[in-house]
Design a protein around this motif. Structure first.
Motif, short mmCIF file in Angstrom:
data_model
loop_
_atom_site.label_atom_id
_atom_site.label_comp_id
_atom_site.label_asym_id
_atom_site.label_seq_id
_atom_site.Cartn_x
_atom_site.Cartn_y
_atom_site.Cartn_z
N LEU A 1 0.86 -1.18 0.00
CA LEU A 1 0.00 0.00 0.00
C LEU A 1 0.90 1.23 0.00
O LEU A 1 1.78 1.37 0.85
CB LEU A 1 -0.90 0.01 1.24
N VAL A 2 0.73 2.10 -0.99
CA VAL A 2 1.55 3.31 -1.07
C VAL A 2 0.66 4.54 -1.06
O VAL A 2 -0.50 4.48 -1.46
CB VAL A 2 2.44 3.33 -2.35
N GLN A 3 1.21 5.64 -0.59
CA GLN A 3 0.51 6.91 -0.62
C GLN A 3 1.19 7.80 -1.65
O GLN A 3 2.41 7.96 -1.62
CB GLN A 3 0.54 7.58 0.75
N VAL A 4 0.41 8.35 -2.56
CA VAL A 4 0.94 9.17 -3.64
C VAL A 4 0.22 10.51 -3.63
O VAL A 4 -0.99 10.56 -3.50
CB VAL A 4 0.74 8.48 -5.01
N ARG A 5 0.97 11.58 -3.79
CA ARG A 5 0.37 12.92 -3.88
C ARG A 5 0.58 13.41 -5.31
O ARG A 5 1.70 13.49 -5.79
CB ARG A 5 1.02 13.88 -2.91
N LEU A 6 -0.52 13.73 -5.99
CA LEU A 6 -0.44 14.22 -7.36
C LEU A 6 -0.03 15.68 -7.39
O LEU A 6 -0.45 16.47 -6.56
CB LEU A 6 -1.79 14.07 -8.05
N HIS A 7 0.79 16.01 -8.39
CA HIS A 7 1.23 17.39 -8.54
C HIS A 7 0.68 18.03 -9.81
O HIS A 7 0.63 19.24 -9.91
CB HIS A 7 2.76 17.46 -8.55
N THR A 8 0.28 17.22 -10.78
CA THR A 8 -0.18 17.79 -12.05
C THR A 8 -1.64 17.47 -12.37
O THR A 8 -2.25 18.19 -13.13
CB THR A 8 0.67 17.27 -13.23
N GLY A 9 -2.18 16.38 -11.85
CA GLY A 9 -3.54 16.00 -12.18
C GLY A 9 -3.69 15.41 -13.56
O GLY A 9 -4.78 15.31 -14.10
N ARG A 10 -2.58 15.00 -14.18
CA ARG A 10 -2.65 14.40 -15.50
C ARG A 10 -3.37 13.06 -15.46
O ARG A 10 -3.20 12.27 -14.54
CB ARG A 10 -1.26 14.18 -16.07
N THR A 11 -4.14 12.78 -16.50
CA THR A 11 -4.85 11.52 -16.62
C THR A 11 -3.86 10.36 -16.64
O THR A 11 -2.87 10.42 -17.36
CB THR A 11 -5.69 11.51 -17.92
N HIS A 12 -4.11 9.34 -15.87
CA HIS A 12 -3.31 8.11 -15.81
C HIS A 12 -1.92 8.30 -15.21
O HIS A 12 -1.08 7.43 -15.32
CB HIS A 12 -3.17 7.45 -17.19
N GLN A 13 -1.62 9.45 -14.59
CA GLN A 13 -0.28 9.75 -14.09
C GLN A 13 0.26 8.65 -13.18
O GLN A 13 1.38 8.18 -13.36
CB GLN A 13 -0.29 11.07 -13.33
N ILE A 14 -0.50 8.22 -12.19
CA ILE A 14 -0.05 7.19 -11.25
C ILE A 14 0.15 5.87 -11.98
O ILE A 14 1.17 5.19 -11.81
CB ILE A 14 -1.06 7.01 -10.10
N ARG A 15 -0.81 5.51 -12.79
CA ARG A 15 -0.76 4.23 -13.50
C ARG A 15 0.47 4.14 -14.41
O ARG A 15 1.17 3.13 -14.42
CB ARG A 15 -2.04 4.05 -14.31
N VAL A 16 0.74 5.18 -15.16
CA VAL A 16 1.86 5.20 -16.10
C VAL A 16 3.19 5.17 -15.35
O VAL A 16 4.10 4.43 -15.72
CB VAL A 16 1.80 6.43 -17.03
N GLN A 17 3.33 5.97 -14.31
CA GLN A 17 4.59 6.04 -13.57
C GLN A 17 4.95 4.71 -12.93
O GLN A 17 6.09 4.26 -12.99
CB GLN A 17 4.54 7.14 -12.50
N PHE A 18 3.99 4.05 -12.31
CA PHE A 18 4.27 2.75 -11.70
C PHE A 18 4.58 1.70 -12.76
O PHE A 18 5.52 0.92 -12.63
CB PHE A 18 3.10 2.30 -10.81
N ALA A 19 3.79 1.66 -13.83
CA ALA A 19 4.01 0.68 -14.90
C ALA A 19 5.37 0.88 -15.57
O ALA A 19 6.04 -0.10 -15.92
CB ALA A 19 2.90 0.76 -15.93
N SER A 20 5.81 2.12 -15.74
CA SER A 20 7.10 2.37 -16.39
C SER A 20 8.27 1.85 -15.57
O SER A 20 9.36 1.66 -16.09
CB SER A 20 7.28 3.88 -16.65
N ARG A 21 8.03 1.58 -14.30
CA ARG A 21 9.06 1.03 -13.42
C ARG A 21 8.87 -0.47 -13.20
O ARG A 21 9.47 -1.06 -12.32
CB ARG A 21 9.05 1.77 -12.09
N GLY A 22 7.98 -1.07 -14.02
CA GLY A 22 7.74 -2.50 -13.91
C GLY A 22 6.86 -2.88 -12.73
O GLY A 22 6.87 -4.02 -12.29
N LEU A 23 6.09 -1.92 -12.21
CA LEU A 23 5.24 -2.15 -11.05
C LEU A 23 3.80 -1.74 -11.35
O LEU A 23 3.27 -0.82 -10.73
CB LEU A 23 5.76 -1.35 -9.84
N PRO A 24 3.14 -2.42 -12.29
CA PRO A 24 1.77 -2.02 -12.60
C PRO A 24 0.84 -2.22 -11.41
O PRO A 24 1.09 -3.08 -10.56
CB PRO A 24 1.38 -2.95 -13.75
N LEU A 25 -0.20 -1.40 -11.34
CA LEU A 25 -1.17 -1.55 -10.26
C LEU A 25 -1.91 -2.87 -10.41
O LEU A 25 -2.21 -3.30 -11.53
CB LEU A 25 -2.18 -0.40 -10.30
#
Length: 86
Positions: free
Chosen positions: A13-37
């Motif tokens: 379980l992780v806590q993430v704070r958005l800074h831009t509000g871009r669509t899919h920001q969390i999903r893309v960032q985690f997946a790009s590191r090999g850690l998809p939700l």
């Protein structure tokens, strides 16, 4: 059927704070590191279940009344019912 029941790995379980509000920001960032939700098949998860993404708090100014709105709901911690895609 191409789907098998699997034992899920340990989840984090992780806590993430958005800074831009871009669509899919969390999903893309985690997946790009090999850690998809968990359950996010579009971004590489192999588990078929509801995507494990939860906004536990939203705060904003109501567009009509101008009053602050602050809503909280903690995530439901428990074992997801998922199946692994093969």
């Amino acid at each position: 059927t191409g789907v098998q029941t699997c034992a899920l790995p340990i989840l984090t379980l992780v806590q993430v704070r958005l800074h831009t509000g871009r669509t899919h920001q969390i999903r893309v960032q985690f997946a790009s590191r090999g850690l998809p939700l968990l359950g996010d098949i579009r971004y590489g998860s192999k588990a078929e279940c509801t995507t494990a993404l939860w906004s536990h708090r939203m705060a904003f100014t109501h567009p009509v009344t101008g009053k602050p709105v602050d809503v909280s709901c903690p995530p439901q911690i428990g074992r997801a019912s998922c199946r692994e895609r093969v």
